[in-house]
Design a protein around this motif. Sequence first.
Motif, mmCIF file in Angstrom:
data_model
loop_
_atom_site.group_PDB
_atom_site.id
_atom_site.type_symbol
_atom_site.label_atom_id
_atom_site.label_comp_id
_atom_site.label_asym_id
_atom_site.label_seq_id
_atom_site.Cartn_x
_atom_site.Cartn_y
_atom_site.Cartn_z
ATOM 1 N N GLN A 84 0.833 -1.205 0.000
ATOM 2 C CA GLN A 84 0.000 0.000 0.000
ATOM 3 C C GLN A 84 0.872 1.261 0.000
ATOM 4 N N ASP A 88 0.788 4.071 -3.095
ATOM 5 C CA ASP A 88 0.493 5.489 -2.848
ATOM 6 C C ASP A 88 1.603 6.413 -3.341
ATOM 7 N N PRO A 91 -0.038 7.146 -7.236
ATOM 8 C CA PRO A 91 -1.484 6.868 -7.214
ATOM 9 C C PRO A 91 -2.108 6.768 -8.597
ATOM 10 N N THR A 98 -7.968 5.349 -3.832
ATOM 11 C CA THR A 98 -7.614 6.476 -2.984
ATOM 12 C C THR A 98 -7.919 6.188 -1.523
ATOM 13 N N ALA A 99 -6.969 6.546 -0.646
ATOM 14 C CA ALA A 99 -7.176 6.355 0.786
ATOM 15 C C ALA A 99 -8.415 7.123 1.247
ATOM 16 N N ARG A 104 -10.971 1.687 -1.171
ATOM 17 C CA ARG A 104 -9.708 1.394 -0.477
ATOM 18 C C ARG A 104 -9.952 0.414 0.660
#
Length: 218
Positions: A84, A88, A91, A98-99, A104
Amino acid sequence: MWAAIYPHIEVPTMKLYFAPDTCSLSPHIVLQELGLPYELVRVNNRTKRTSTGEDFLAVNPKGYVAALELETGEVLTEGPAIVQYLADLKPKAGLAPTAGTLARVRLQEWLNFITSEVHAGSSPLFNRALPEEALVIFRDRLFRRLDFIEVNLASQDYLVGDGFTVADAYLFTVLGWMKGFSIDLDRWPATARYMQRIGARESVKTALAREAETSPVG
């Protein structure tokens, strides 16, 4: 980005500590997918020495791969966290939603399922000292988890959304051990097709080739 802005400066390089046929293949695939610069360091799981002569326990006191040393010198461990983090960094590559989004969380749901139910669930099968009665129990439990994966892959090509994500890199890695357990994935046809599809990706083939070329550790 670094090279474009400062062409005279060496691009920062991460260091991935790996061992063949282990879960460290997952972040290795992700590094290849993202095209990030990295150094590959092989670890002897028995002696805990690296191909560069380091004591791996000084790098990761937990004593197992994967471990990712950042440009800052900090070390990340645990595959689901590492992949992860890597996703990121780029992206736009789409390897993780997207967090903060539900998508996610769905990715994290799969990562947790793979690590706790498939990865950890298959670990006892590496123990050749276990009696067959115990192995039958662990295999049956693992088969139920593979049944769940099969249901999901019967209606979609990837675990999350319409494209390849870090969860697919992890599942491919763990399911790659099944042959060593004499578990034929053809019993789960959608999963078998999935393995062929992921295995055909250039990132996967390149990661496997680089690991095979890296000198063994004494």
